[in-house]
Design an enzyme around this catalytic site. Structure first.
Site, PDB file in Angstrom:
ATOM      1  N   THR A  76     -19.047 -22.074 -21.485  1.00  0.00           N
ATOM      2  CA  THR A  76     -20.241 -22.315 -20.615  1.00  0.00           C
ATOM      3  C   THR A  76     -20.081 -20.569 -21.479  1.00  0.00           C
ATOM      4  O   THR A  76     -19.674 -19.638 -22.060  1.00  0.00           O
ATOM      5  CB  THR A  76     -20.337 -22.351 -19.617  1.00  0.00           C
ATOM      6  OG1 THR A  76     -19.520 -20.883 -18.531  1.00  0.00           O
ATOM      7  CG2 THR A  76     -20.004 -23.090 -18.817  1.00  0.00           C
ATOM      8  N   TRP A 116      -0.106  -3.436   4.152  1.00  0.00           N
ATOM      9  CA  TRP A 116       1.419  -2.944   3.962  1.00  0.00           C
ATOM     10  C   TRP A 116       2.452  -3.457   3.187  1.00  0.00           C
ATOM     11  O   TRP A 116       3.584  -3.014   2.725  1.00  0.00           O
ATOM     12  CB  TRP A 116       1.896  -2.084   5.169  1.00  0.00           C
ATOM     13  CG  TRP A 116       0.638  -1.208   5.705  1.00  0.00           C
ATOM     14  CD1 TRP A 116      -0.320  -0.405   5.262  1.00  0.00           C
ATOM     15  CD2 TRP A 116       0.820  -0.436   6.978  1.00  0.00           C
ATOM     16  NE1 TRP A 116      -1.483   0.508   5.265  1.00  0.00           N
ATOM     17  CE2 TRP A 116      -0.686   0.447   6.929  1.00  0.00           C
ATOM     18  CE3 TRP A 116       1.062  -0.840   8.208  1.00  0.00           C
ATOM     19  CZ2 TRP A 116      -1.007   1.487   7.872  1.00  0.00           C
ATOM     20  CZ3 TRP A 116       0.748  -0.063   9.221  1.00  0.00           C
ATOM     21  CH2 TRP A 116      -0.616   0.871   8.882  1.00  0.00           C
ATOM     22  N   SER A 126     -13.967 -21.732 -21.401  1.00  0.00           N
ATOM     23  CA  SER A 126     -14.774 -21.841 -20.221  1.00  0.00           C
ATOM     24  C   SER A 126     -16.056 -23.102 -20.621  1.00  0.00           C
ATOM     25  O   SER A 126     -16.210 -23.724 -20.136  1.00  0.00           O
ATOM     26  CB  SER A 126     -15.607 -21.076 -19.881  1.00  0.00           C
ATOM     27  OG  SER A 126     -16.754 -20.540 -19.758  1.00  0.00           O
ATOM     28  N   CYS A 146      -6.821   0.900   1.973  1.00  0.00           N
ATOM     29  CA  CYS A 146      -6.238  -0.667   2.404  1.00  0.00           C
ATOM     30  C   CYS A 146      -7.375  -2.145   1.838  1.00  0.00           C
ATOM     31  O   CYS A 146      -7.242  -2.995   1.819  1.00  0.00           O
ATOM     32  CB  CYS A 146      -5.882  -1.012   3.741  1.00  0.00           C
ATOM     33  SG  CYS A 146      -7.309  -0.853   4.797  1.00  0.00           S
ATOM     34  N   GLN A 187       1.169  -1.039  -0.104  1.00  0.00           N
ATOM     35  CA  GLN A 187       0.003  -0.135  -0.274  1.00  0.00           C
ATOM     36  C   GLN A 187       1.477   1.250  -0.021  1.00  0.00           C
ATOM     37  O   GLN A 187       1.771   1.474   0.838  1.00  0.00           O
ATOM     38  CB  GLN A 187      -0.923   0.282   1.098  1.00  0.00           C
ATOM     39  CG  GLN A 187      -1.940   1.407   1.411  1.00  0.00           C
ATOM     40  CD  GLN A 187      -2.753   1.114   2.849  1.00  0.00           C
ATOM     41  OE1 GLN A 187      -2.942  -0.106   3.336  1.00  0.00           O
ATOM     42  NE2 GLN A 187      -3.481   2.113   3.385  1.00  0.00           N
ATOM     43  N   ASP A 213     -18.121 -18.133 -27.006  1.00  0.00           N
ATOM     44  CA  ASP A 213     -16.982 -18.897 -25.922  1.00  0.00           C
ATOM     45  C   ASP A 213     -15.806 -18.590 -25.716  1.00  0.00           C
ATOM     46  O   ASP A 213     -14.629 -19.808 -26.274  1.00  0.00           O
ATOM     47  CB  ASP A 213     -17.401 -20.194 -25.403  1.00  0.00           C
ATOM     48  CG  ASP A 213     -16.249 -20.933 -24.622  1.00  0.00           C
ATOM     49  OD1 ASP A 213     -16.499 -19.490 -23.436  1.00  0.00           O
ATOM     50  OD2 ASP A 213     -16.335 -21.923 -24.195  1.00  0.00           O
ATOM     51  N   GLU A 229     -22.969 -12.554 -22.232  1.00  0.00           N
ATOM     52  CA  GLU A 229     -22.550 -13.065 -23.911  1.00  0.00           C
ATOM     53  C   GLU A 229     -23.917 -13.643 -24.318  1.00  0.00           C
ATOM     54  O   GLU A 229     -24.153 -13.486 -25.176  1.00  0.00           O
ATOM     55  CB  GLU A 229     -21.274 -14.492 -24.140  1.00  0.00           C
ATOM     56  CG  GLU A 229     -20.662 -14.008 -23.552  1.00  0.00           C
ATOM     57  CD  GLU A 229     -18.861 -15.376 -22.854  1.00  0.00           C
ATOM     58  OE1 GLU A 229     -17.775 -15.011 -23.749  1.00  0.00           O
ATOM     59  OE2 GLU A 229     -19.735 -16.035 -22.742  1.00  0.00           O
ATOM     60  N   HIS A 289      -7.651  -1.686  10.674  1.00  0.00           N
ATOM     61  CA  HIS A 289      -7.464  -2.140   8.626  1.00  0.00           C
ATOM     62  C   HIS A 289      -7.777  -3.095   8.479  1.00  0.00           C
ATOM     63  O   HIS A 289      -8.463  -3.882   8.861  1.00  0.00           O
ATOM     64  CB  HIS A 289      -6.040  -2.292   9.530  1.00  0.00           C
ATOM     65  CG  HIS A 289      -4.729  -1.777   8.065  1.00  0.00           C
ATOM     66  ND1 HIS A 289      -4.684  -0.868   7.326  1.00  0.00           N
ATOM     67  CD2 HIS A 289      -4.357  -2.569   7.755  1.00  0.00           C
ATOM     68  CE1 HIS A 289      -3.931  -1.935   6.163  1.00  0.00           C
ATOM     69  NE2 HIS A 289      -3.389  -2.792   6.690  1.00  0.00           N
ATOM     70  N   ASN A 308      -1.443  -8.120   5.665  1.00  0.00           N
ATOM     71  CA  ASN A 308      -1.168  -6.731   5.947  1.00  0.00           C
ATOM     72  C   ASN A 308      -1.206  -6.065   4.662  1.00  0.00           C
ATOM     73  O   ASN A 308       0.386  -6.594   4.124  1.00  0.00           O
ATOM     74  CB  ASN A 308      -0.296  -6.688   7.211  1.00  0.00           C
ATOM     75  CG  ASN A 308      -0.933  -4.801   6.949  1.00  0.00           C
ATOM     76  OD1 ASN A 308      -1.440  -3.804   6.171  1.00  0.00           O
ATOM     77  ND2 ASN A 308      -0.103  -4.307   8.120  1.00  0.00           N
TER      78      ASN A 308
END
Length: 614
Positions: free
Chosen positions: A592, A315, A590, A135, A129, A586, A597, A289, A313
């Site tokens: 599907t 950070w 995938s 965050c 970050q 497709d 789509e 946080h 974290n």
């Protein structure tokens, strides 16, 4: 959410420098041929969708392919005038006080001799970050990196700083029911020494995270608009999924079982600590946080089993200092083999702690599910869903809550919901699971410009089948108590509730806590089988849809539609033809079709049908 506490705010305002007209190599590498900068491409942008109350709520929709092709043909670098390298893209609030005195905008080839967009060989959790208090965004983004297939939809990995490089990049976000393409140039804010001011990577030549943050800032209005938020917001924007938030002070007894199912399913998980004013606590956690939950592990100690969760974290540093932290002696309670497998003594922001400590020191656990069945016993079953866009309009549909004068609540949008038991479970007497999600759209182009409304929804049981298209009158609400309603109206972007309902007909009423408050909303319903229609609306019944459609489902859908002039020619589409259609459309291989789509296919079929009429 908090940002880095050790960054001291300068007393002077920053000076903005948009950079030079050529690409420089500041790292001693061989200089590249200079490229000129593209002037703005005018007249080719499709403006963002308009809102009658507040103007455009979305960034302009730019044609990425056309812009890239133009820059390559003209041997120039793209400059995005809709999100320029100026203070307007940073914002005008407290964030300015955190910036270095001379803020510059530089492209990655100016910052490193070998810049790379993304690398599959690097550690997944490599982002850190910057000075923006986002965050919540970083925690969600790091959860996204744990699912490469989902990430590929948000971050197209065919982009680079070598092949077809023109200073232009594209990312995709799910934004209130639609997948939006957000186009940016690659000019990034840096300080006097060329260090990125906002999101950076531990690998100094990787820039996908910084560019994605810029695209998200553009979607939200500015970098300033990324200050403060809930991790659930970004998780939904990355996936289009549904979030489940658990208050850890009231966590259910089967929390470990829930975490186990979530961790080994296609879910993204984040969490947040309690709000406070101390910044970094003595135990190493940060007040208010967001963190990413990256794993769980049941271990066997000398005294018995222990349940551990692994967190990171955003950070990229500052870790938990209690039991099972990197330097804790509790690791000696494990076998040497298991200790070697789990313990990493790196100051990278990632650490282990017990489930017990997790529940004590964290406030919220947020699980983003791509399908509602992932955390239940019927996770292998097919789920259907419906989306409906609506509005609370002052003077007509902004009726407020039931506690307001009762002659106004009935004015809220009213949805008739019919729940059926799936055919394979018709004889079962157990209730049906229904997941309801209510999202309020922003009331201003800038994410933090206007506060959100407090929203919720009520559910009523209909005693008999209702055929009238008109809205139910005030008398209905005087005589019928709600089956379900909000205990507290929340000023969240999304309010989600899981319900168990007997098959039958229900009335769903989304509302704000106060009457006469205007906003648009998106209502989403998930169940095994249902239909939905709005009373008092000219729209017809909306049948639930499969989130993903395979060839057999496509064959059933197309052959059960009414085709003018072809009523006696059933079936119109063979299974083989549906498989061929699927293969053509497709694009992500995938197997599907997504709903988006399928919608495109449906529109094309309707246009073809209309054009072929005599």
């Amino acid at each position: 959410m908090s940002s880095r506490p050790w960054k001291k705010a300068p007393a002077h305002p920053p000076v903005f420098d948009s950079g030079t007209d050529t690409i420089r190599e500041d790292c001693g590498a061989t200089a590249r041929p200079a490229m000129s900068l593209c002037p703005p491409l005018r007249g080719r942008w499709k403006l963002g969708w308009k809102d009658s109350m507040q103007g455009s709520l979305h960034p302009p929709q730019q044609n990425y392919e056309a812009l890239l092709d133009r820059c390559l043909r003209n041997h120039c670098l793209f400059e995005d005038s809709s999100f320029p390298a100026t203070q307007s893209s940073i914002g005008s609030g407290a964030l300015l006080q955190k910036l270095p005195r001379r803020l510059r905008w530089r492209r990655p080839p100016e910052l490193h001799s070998n810049p790379q967009f993304y690398s599959t060989e690097t550690k997944r959790l490599d982002l850190c970050q910057g000075v923006v208090g986002d965050c919540w965004f970083l925690a969600a983004l790091q959860a996204l990196t744990l699912h490469q297939d989902i990430m590929n939809r948000v971050v197209p990995l065919d982009q680079s700083f070598t092949e077809n490089y023109a200073g232009i990049f594209r990312f995709w976000f799910w934004h209130f029911g639609k997948w939006l393409s957000v186009v940016i140039d690659d000019r990034l804010p840096v300080n006097e020494t060329g260090q990125l001011v906002f999101v950076s990577s531990t690998y100094k030549n990787l820039f996908w995270g910084a560019l994605l943050e810029k695209a998200y800032a553009k979607l939200c209005g500015s970098y300033e608009d990324l200050q403060f938020g809930q991790v659930s917001e970004a998780l939904v924007d990355f996936t289009g999924g549904v979030t489940m938030t658990i208050n850890l002070s009231e966590a259910p007894g089967n929390l470990w079982h829930t975490l186990t199912q979530a961790t080994y399913s296609r879910t993204l998980i984040g969490c947040q600590t309690h709000l406070g004013k101390e910044g970094v606590l003595k135990n190493g956690l940060v007040d208010g946080h967001a963190y990413t939950l990256t794993g769980i592990r049941k271990v066997t100690c000398t005294y018995g089993p222990e349940y551990l969760v692994k967190l990171r974290n955003p950070w990229g540093k500052v870790e938990w200092r209690g039991d099972w932290s990197d330097s804790s002696s509790t690791w000696e309670l494990l076998s040497p083999k298991e200790k070697i497998l789990l313990l990493r003594k790196d100051n990278d922001g990632e650490f282990w702690m017990t489930l017990r400590d997790f529940k004590a020191h964290f406030a919220l656990l947020v699980i983003c599910k791509l399908t509602p069945g992932l955390l239940s016993a019927d996770m292998g079953q097919k789920w259907m869903y419906t989306t409906w866009e609506g509005r609370w309009q002052k003077g007509s549909t902004a009726g407020g809550r039931m506690e307001s004068p009762r002659d106004t609540f009935w004015k809220n949008p009213q949805f008739l919901l019919s729940i059926w038991r799936p055919e394979e479970g018709r004889r079962s007497r157990s209730p049906c699971k229904v997941l309801v999600s209510l999202l309020q759209k922003p009331r201003h182009r800038r994410r933090n410009q206007k506060p959100r409304l407090a929203i919720g929804f009520f559910l009523f049981r209909m005693s008999k089948f209702y055929e009238d298209q008109r809205k139910l009158p005030p008398e209905f609400f005087w005589r019928n108590a709600p089956l379900s309603g909000p205990e507290v109206f929340l000023t969240e972007r999304e309010v989600t509730r899981e319900l168990w309902l007997e098959p039958g007909t229900y009335l769903l009423v989304p509302c704000t806590s106060e009457a006469h408050k205007e906003a648009e909303f998106l209502l989403r319903l998930f169940s095994r089988k249902h239909t939905l229609r709005e009373l008092g609306s000219s729209s017809s019944v909306v049948f639930s849809k499969y989130p993903e459609i395979n060839a057999v489902e496509l064959w059933k859908i197309l052959n059960h539609m009414t085709w003018p002039g072809l009523a006696n020619a059933w079936p119109i589409f063979s299974l083989d033809s549906c498989q061929r259609i699927l293969a053509l459309l497709d694009l992500d291989v995938s197997g599907t079709l997504s709903v988006q789509e399928f919608r495109g296919l449906w529109k094309r079929l309707l246009c073809h049908q209309m054009s072929s009429k005599p």
